[in-house]
Write a protein that holds these residues in place. Structure first.
Motif, PDB file in Angstrom:
ATOM      1  N   MET A 198    -109.063  14.179 -87.693  1.00  0.00           N
ATOM      2  CA  MET A 198    -109.395  14.260 -89.117  1.00  0.00           C
ATOM      3  C   MET A 198    -108.556  15.364 -89.747  1.00  0.00           C
ATOM      4  O   MET A 198    -108.572  16.508 -89.287  1.00  0.00           O
ATOM      5  N   MET A 199    -107.825  15.000 -90.791  1.00  0.00           N
ATOM      6  CA  MET A 199    -107.010  15.965 -91.526  1.00  0.00           C
ATOM      7  C   MET A 199    -107.679  16.097 -92.888  1.00  0.00           C
ATOM      8  O   MET A 199    -107.585  15.192 -93.722  1.00  0.00           O
ATOM      9  N   VAL A 200    -108.370  17.203 -93.059  1.00  0.00           N
ATOM     10  CA  VAL A 200    -109.311  17.298 -94.173  1.00  0.00           C
ATOM     11  C   VAL A 200    -108.855  18.294 -95.233  1.00  0.00           C
ATOM     12  O   VAL A 200    -108.442  19.410 -94.907  1.00  0.00           O
ATOM     13  N   CYS A 234    -100.901  24.117 -88.531  1.00  0.00           N
ATOM     14  CA  CYS A 234    -100.978  24.733 -89.855  1.00  0.00           C
ATOM     15  C   CYS A 234    -100.324  23.735 -90.792  1.00  0.00           C
ATOM     16  O   CYS A 234     -99.109  23.599 -90.839  1.00  0.00           O
ATOM     17  N   TRP A 235    -101.157  23.016 -91.471  1.00  0.00           N
ATOM     18  CA  TRP A 235    -100.784  21.763 -92.132  1.00  0.00           C
ATOM     19  C   TRP A 235    -100.207  22.009 -93.532  1.00  0.00           C
ATOM     20  O   TRP A 235    -100.846  22.691 -94.336  1.00  0.00           O
ATOM     21  N   TRP A 236     -99.015  21.431 -93.796  1.00  0.00           N
ATOM     22  CA  TRP A 236     -98.486  21.250 -95.146  1.00  0.00           C
ATOM     23  C   TRP A 236     -98.357  22.556 -95.923  1.00  0.00           C
ATOM     24  O   TRP A 236     -97.444  23.329 -95.665  1.00  0.00           O
ATOM     25  N   SER A 294     -95.476  19.689 -86.486  1.00  0.00           N
ATOM     26  CA  SER A 294     -94.421  19.832 -87.515  1.00  0.00           C
ATOM     27  C   SER A 294     -94.732  19.069 -88.792  1.00  0.00           C
ATOM     28  O   SER A 294     -94.306  19.467 -89.871  1.00  0.00           O
ATOM     29  N   ASP A 295     -95.432  17.929 -88.690  1.00  0.00           N
ATOM     30  CA  ASP A 295     -95.614  17.053 -89.840  1.00  0.00           C
ATOM     31  C   ASP A 295     -94.271  16.549 -90.389  1.00  0.00           C
ATOM     32  O   ASP A 295     -94.185  16.105 -91.536  1.00  0.00           O
ATOM     33  N   ALA A 296     -93.222  16.617 -89.566  1.00  0.00           N
ATOM     34  CA  ALA A 296     -91.888  16.228 -90.040  1.00  0.00           C
ATOM     35  C   ALA A 296     -91.887  14.798 -90.580  1.00  0.00           C
ATOM     36  O   ALA A 296     -92.448  13.894 -89.963  1.00  0.00           O
ATOM     37  N   VAL A 347     -97.711  17.148 -82.033  1.00  0.00           N
ATOM     38  CA  VAL A 347     -98.876  16.260 -82.048  1.00  0.00           C
ATOM     39  C   VAL A 347     -99.072  15.476 -83.340  1.00  0.00           C
ATOM     40  O   VAL A 347     -99.882  14.558 -83.394  1.00  0.00           O
ATOM     41  N   HIS A 348     -98.330  15.825 -84.395  1.00  0.00           N
ATOM     42  CA  HIS A 348     -98.424  15.013 -85.607  1.00  0.00           C
ATOM     43  C   HIS A 348     -97.124  15.078 -86.417  1.00  0.00           C
ATOM     44  O   HIS A 348     -96.722  16.140 -86.874  1.00  0.00           O
ATOM     45  N   THR A 349     -96.494  13.915 -86.554  1.00  0.00           N
ATOM     46  CA  THR A 349     -95.283  13.799 -87.372  1.00  0.00           C
ATOM     47  C   THR A 349     -95.354  12.472 -88.134  1.00  0.00           C
ATOM     48  O   THR A 349     -96.271  11.672 -87.923  1.00  0.00           O
ATOM     49  N   HIS A 350     -94.362  12.279 -88.989  1.00  0.00           N
ATOM     50  CA  HIS A 350     -94.196  10.984 -89.662  1.00  0.00           C
ATOM     51  C   HIS A 350     -92.848  10.393 -89.266  1.00  0.00           C
ATOM     52  O   HIS A 350     -92.166   9.788 -90.076  1.00  0.00           O
ATOM     53  N   LEU A 351     -92.476  10.592 -88.011  1.00  0.00           N
ATOM     54  CA  LEU A 351     -91.187  10.108 -87.513  1.00  0.00           C
ATOM     55  C   LEU A 351     -91.380   8.808 -86.750  1.00  0.00           C
ATOM     56  O   LEU A 351     -92.495   8.496 -86.324  1.00  0.00           O
TER      57      LEU A 351
END
Ligand code: ZN
Length: 418
Positions: free
Chosen positions: A259-261, A326-328, A356-358, A27-31
């Motif tokens: 929101m990523m806080v 589970c962020w970063w 993943s935040d990949a 649900v959240h990556t930088h790809l």
């Protein structure tokens, strides 16, 4: 005793199989899709240059920041490899991740020879490699982070990009919300009738900007990362923009606001991308938003370990809140284990345990391999606790639950009627 033992074995096998076979929505990556060219990072030198490892190498080297940044990407990778893999055992999570990735790709990591991995990546094309990574890790779709203020990315969207169904969009609006004094000038350049003052005319035009970009990208949600000091309501451009523009557009288009806080930006600017840190945030702000805007959906992840319990409790109170990932700095096995356990205990299956935040395509492999292991372990224990009461989870039920955790819950949240 024997029967119970073998039942437990069957349970473990069923959970492991379900988790290994599930197709993931990340649900959240930088790809980005290959069509976005250089925006998609991939390959061994990008992997080793991941900003997590850049931060770690400076714990061992005396090199100045300036010297490091003047090196080529390959030289930087060589330096990182020397310090973090040769002169010390790579037991940190980001280091281990590289070994997992290479191992899954079929390479021999035992030789400790960085140069030996490069030909594999040089001999494959980006299209082949994307196919391979998605297949090997059973990724169905990834959600990107799409920033219309990034000129390179903007050009792709305004050009003749034909959507790749594996890459879904999320409209990222950090520059708008956290940098209004310059953002409004860009909007004006692009033909929106805005001024710095957030009057009715400007609000209307910002809404038009958001609506047009959501539609252009077919964005699944709007997203922003926020500092630990984030407050709402707040007498600031950000507070006004959220109240007058973001929330109305989200409601009208039925898109969650993510929101990523908890990120403290550039605590050490010399480290560039690796220079951000973490701070405790106010979960009361999330509760306030969920309560005041019951027709809006909120996807929330927080960076501080200390915020996780309160955030779970908030999600118990508000069905328009979905906690994810589970962020970063939390994406480490011990913390994923702890947080996943707590979430399942407080929220059952109504969470998205991980994203993943990949930033580098290859990272999908290790981030999901590691998360799968941890989530499977927690699930085994939770089902075993049920079995102790005589409730025997069926294979199909386990599959259903696992599918929800690895994507189903997210998609259902998007479709939920409020
Ligand atoms: Zn991210």
């Amino acid at each position: 005793m024997g029967t119970r033992g073998s039942r437990q074995d069957m349970l473990r096998t069923a959970v492991r199989e379900a988790v290994a076979e599930v197709e993931i929505t990340d649900v959240h990556t930088h790809l980005y899709p290959p069509a976005f060219g250089d925006l998609l990072l991939w390959g061994i030198d990008e992997l080793v240059n991941y900003h997590y490892l850049v931060a770690e190498v400076f714990r061992y080297t005396d090199l100045s920041y300036e010297e490091f940044w003047q090196m080529s990407k390959r030289e930087q990778a060589d330096l990182i490899w020397r310090h973090l893999f040769e002169q010390n055992s790579p037991i940190g999570e980001a280091c281990r991740g590289i070994l997992t990735t290479l191992h899954v790709l079929g390479m021999d990591v035992a030789a400790r020879d960085l140069a030996s991995f490069r030909p594999y990546f040089e001999q494959t094309t980006v299209d082949e490699y994307v196919d391979h990574v998605f297949e090997v890790e059973r990724i169905k779709q990834v959600v990107m982070t799409n920033d219309p203020f990034d000129d390179r990315e903007r050009e792709c969207w305004l050009g003749d990009y034909k959507p790749d169904p594996r890459f879904r969009a999320a409209l990222r609006i950090d520059p708008l919300l956290n940098g209004w004094p310059t953002a409004w000038q860009r909007l004006e350049e692009w033909g929106y009738g805005v001024g710095e003052e957030l009057n009715a005319a400007t609000v209307k035009e910002v809404r038009r900007f958001l609506t047009e970009w959501v539609e252009r990208m077919d964005a699944l949600y709007l997203a922003v990362s926020l500092p630990p000091t984030f407050a709402f309501p707040e007498d600031s451009p950000r507070g006004t923009l959220i109240r007058e523009c973001v929330l109305p557009v989200c409601e009208e288009l039925d898109r969650p606001f993510a929101m990523m806080v908890g990120v403290k930006k550039l605590v050490n600017p010399e480290l560039r991308d690796a220079g951000d840190s973490v701070g405790k945030s106010d979960v009361g702000v999330v509760e306030h938003l969920c309560a005041e805007y019951p027709k809006n959906k909120f996807l929330v992840t927080m960076l501080a370990r200390e915020n996780q319990h309160e955030l779970c409790v908030a999600a118990r109170k508000f069905r328009n809140l979905l906690v994810f990932g589970c962020w970063w700095f939390l994406n480490n096995p011990s913390l994923v284990d702890e947080i996943t356990r707590m979430r399942l205990e407080l929220l059952g299956l109504s969470v998205v345990p991980q994203h993943s935040d990949a930033r580098v395509l290859d990272q999908l492999i290790y981030k999901w391999t590691h998360s799968r292991q941890t989530i499977a372990r927690v699930l085994c224990e939770k089902y075993a606790d049920l079995m102790a009461t005589g409730w025997v989870p069926e294979r199909m039920e386990i599959r259903r639950d696992v599918e929800n955790l690895f994507g189903g819950t997210f998609w259902k949240f998007l479709e939920k009627k409020l």
